[in-house]
Design a protein around this motif. Structure first.
Motif, PDB file in Angstrom:
ATOM      1  N   GLU A   1       0.811  -1.219   0.000  1.00  0.00           N
ATOM      2  CA  GLU A   1       0.000   0.000   0.000  1.00  0.00           C
ATOM      3  C   GLU A   1       0.846   1.272   0.000  1.00  0.00           C
ATOM      4  OE1 GLU A   1      -3.229   2.385  -0.283  1.00  0.00           O
ATOM      5  OE2 GLU A   1      -3.046   0.235  -0.619  1.00  0.00           O
ATOM      6  N   TRP A   2       2.046   1.216   0.567  1.00  0.00           N
ATOM      7  CA  TRP A   2       2.884   2.420   0.598  1.00  0.00           C
ATOM      8  C   TRP A   2       3.589   2.701  -0.722  1.00  0.00           C
ATOM      9  CZ3 TRP A   2       7.592   0.822  -0.837  1.00  0.00           C
ATOM     10  CH2 TRP A   2       8.047  -0.449  -0.432  1.00  0.00           C
ATOM     11  N   TYR A   3       3.484   1.789  -1.670  1.00  0.00           N
ATOM     12  CA  TYR A   3       4.264   1.902  -2.915  1.00  0.00           C
ATOM     13  C   TYR A   3       3.891   3.148  -3.703  1.00  0.00           C
ATOM     14  CZ  TYR A   3       6.375   0.501  -7.380  1.00  0.00           C
ATOM     15  OH  TYR A   3       7.123   0.453  -8.521  1.00  0.00           O
ATOM     16  N   ARG A   4       4.924   3.826  -4.203  1.00  0.00           N
ATOM     17  CA  ARG A   4       4.752   4.954  -5.118  1.00  0.00           C
ATOM     18  C   ARG A   4       5.760   4.788  -6.250  1.00  0.00           C
ATOM     19  NH1 ARG A   4       1.027   4.773  -2.400  1.00  0.00           N
ATOM     20  NH2 ARG A   4       0.027   6.402  -1.139  1.00  0.00           N
ATOM     21  N   GLY A   5       5.305   4.860  -7.470  1.00  0.00           N
ATOM     22  CA  GLY A   5       6.182   4.660  -8.617  1.00  0.00           C
ATOM     23  C   GLY A   5       5.456   3.894  -9.709  1.00  0.00           C
ATOM     24  N   GLU A   6       6.193   3.319 -10.623  1.00  0.00           N
ATOM     25  CA  GLU A   6       5.601   2.608 -11.747  1.00  0.00           C
ATOM     26  C   GLU A   6       5.237   1.177 -11.349  1.00  0.00           C
ATOM     27  OE1 GLU A   6       7.788   3.056 -15.420  1.00  0.00           O
ATOM     28  OE2 GLU A   6       8.436   5.068 -14.849  1.00  0.00           O
ATOM     29  N   ALA A   7       4.092   0.729 -11.841  1.00  0.00           N
ATOM     30  CA  ALA A   7       3.614  -0.622 -11.534  1.00  0.00           C
ATOM     31  C   ALA A   7       2.842  -1.159 -12.731  1.00  0.00           C
ATOM     32  CB  ALA A   7       2.722  -0.614 -10.290  1.00  0.00           C
ATOM     33  N   LEU A   8       2.673  -2.479 -12.745  1.00  0.00           N
ATOM     34  CA  LEU A   8       1.951  -3.140 -13.824  1.00  0.00           C
ATOM     35  C   LEU A   8       0.587  -3.590 -13.311  1.00  0.00           C
ATOM     36  CD1 LEU A   8       1.961  -4.434 -16.717  1.00  0.00           C
ATOM     37  CD2 LEU A   8       2.772  -6.530 -15.606  1.00  0.00           C
ATOM     38  N   LEU A   9      -0.456  -3.071 -13.932  1.00  0.00           N
ATOM     39  CA  LEU A   9      -1.823  -3.514 -13.660  1.00  0.00           C
ATOM     40  C   LEU A   9      -2.191  -4.504 -14.757  1.00  0.00           C
ATOM     41  CD1 LEU A   9      -4.439  -3.246 -12.000  1.00  0.00           C
ATOM     42  CD2 LEU A   9      -5.081  -1.346 -13.498  1.00  0.00           C
ATOM     43  N   ALA A  10      -2.399  -5.760 -14.402  1.00  0.00           N
ATOM     44  CA  ALA A  10      -2.585  -6.806 -15.409  1.00  0.00           C
ATOM     45  C   ALA A  10      -3.802  -7.657 -15.099  1.00  0.00           C
ATOM     46  CB  ALA A  10      -1.345  -7.698 -15.485  1.00  0.00           C
ATOM     47  N   VAL A  11      -4.439  -8.141 -16.159  1.00  0.00           N
ATOM     48  CA  VAL A  11      -5.634  -8.953 -16.015  1.00  0.00           C
ATOM     49  C   VAL A  11      -5.605 -10.071 -17.049  1.00  0.00           C
ATOM     50  CG1 VAL A  11      -7.007  -7.501 -17.587  1.00  0.00           C
ATOM     51  CG2 VAL A  11      -8.161  -8.875 -15.835  1.00  0.00           C
TER      52      VAL A  11
END
Length: 307
Positions: free
Chosen positions: A258-268
């Motif tokens: 939950e604390w993460y800030r930055g680039e991430a991959l949202l995948a489905v």
């Protein structure tokens, strides 16, 4: 770059490829690897390659190593004449279209490239051994084409990550370039598998891209908000059987906290009718966040707890 209107040279054997490749006497050579059934998304890969490299090779090879025992290789669409029209229009120099016995002259290779732990999650969990087959053929085709750059779509995000990792870990002298996902006007990610969808299936399939967009729109609020917004779209479509919806680190594929800030991959990923579909969206999480076209070169290096 030079403009080419001639029909590409078609090479079907190793010797034919070597002869055609030797004729490309100057400049960088880019490769775009496909399994055929080319569409506008593939055309965009070729355009990007053509814009940066002097020469472009397209491979058309339906790789048996990446199909599991429950996946019907014979069902995959084969549209070589249409594929050649696209390659000609986009100025491809060489089309390498081998049969399996050319790529694997001794049958199934005794030595394969292992995708490791990153190949056993998400798509790798649903399709065991799939990424070993992908990396093995990509490695072979990089050697056979002698390309200095290779272009892959962001739509296959896990595949792209693993190819980058292979190139880095095994010292392939190749620049791996990612190209943004190409979508239909209604948002559906372009895929050769879309040809399997009935009209009603296609309407159902839109929930995948809509969920990603909803998640990206909530990116400024943090990981929980992203996941919640995306799930709220998917639960409204009971005919889509969802395998997974994840928000993960772009280089480790681990769920971001939950604390993460930055680039991430949202995948489905999920099944619509008889067809399994995947989609993803790179996002920036945190203040000012939202959807990204592709990840930056330093993706995942700036995550830190919020103070």
């Amino acid at each position: 770059m030079t403009t080419q209107t001639a029909t590409p040279v078609v090479a079907r054997t190793r010797d034919e490829l070597a002869e055609a490749r030797a004729a490309l006497t100057a400049g960088d050579v880019a490769v775009v690897m496909t399994m055929g059934a080319l569409h506008h998304g593939h055309a965009q890969l070729i355009k990007q390659a053509r814009a940066r490299a002097e020469h472009v090779i397209v491979t058309i090879f339906l790789n048996p190593l990446q199909f599991g025992p429950r996946e019907d290789l014979s069902r995959y669409p084969r549209t070589f004449d249409d594929d050649m029209e696209i390659c000609t229009r986009e100025g491809v120099d060489i089309v390498f279209a081998p049969t399996p016995d050319v790529v694997y002259p001794e049958g199934d290779p005794g030595v394969r490239i292992s995708a490791g732990p990153l190949g056993a999650v998400l798509e790798g969990q649903a399709r065991p051994g799939h990424f070993d087959g992908v990396l093995t053929v990509v490695g072979k085709l990089l050697h056979l084409t002698g390309a200095s750059s290779a272009y892959f779509g962001q739509k296959d995000a896990q595949q792209l990550l693993l190819i980058r990792r292979m190139v880095r870990d095994l010292d392939f002298p190749v620049d791996v370039v990612s190209v943004p996902t190409v979508r239909e006007e209604d948002g559906l990610a372009m895929s050769s598998r879309n040809t399997y969808l009935t009209a009603s299936d296609r309407e159902v399939a839109l929930c995948l891209s809509q969920a990603l967009k909803a998640g990206a729109d909530a990116a400024a609020e943090g990981p929980s908000a992203i996941r919640r917004a995306a799930r709220s779209v998917l639960v409204k479509e009971p005919l889509a059987l969802i395998d997974y919806l994840v928000l993960v680190h772009p280089t480790t594929l681990e769920d971001v906290p939950e604390w993460y800030r930055g680039e991430a991959l949202l995948a489905v990923a999920g099944r619509v009718g008889t067809t399994r579909l995947i989609d993803n969206m790179p996002v920036r999480v945190g203040p000012g966040g939202g959807a990204l076209q592709v990840f930056s070169e330093h993706a995942g290096r700036h995550e830190a707890p919020v103070e």
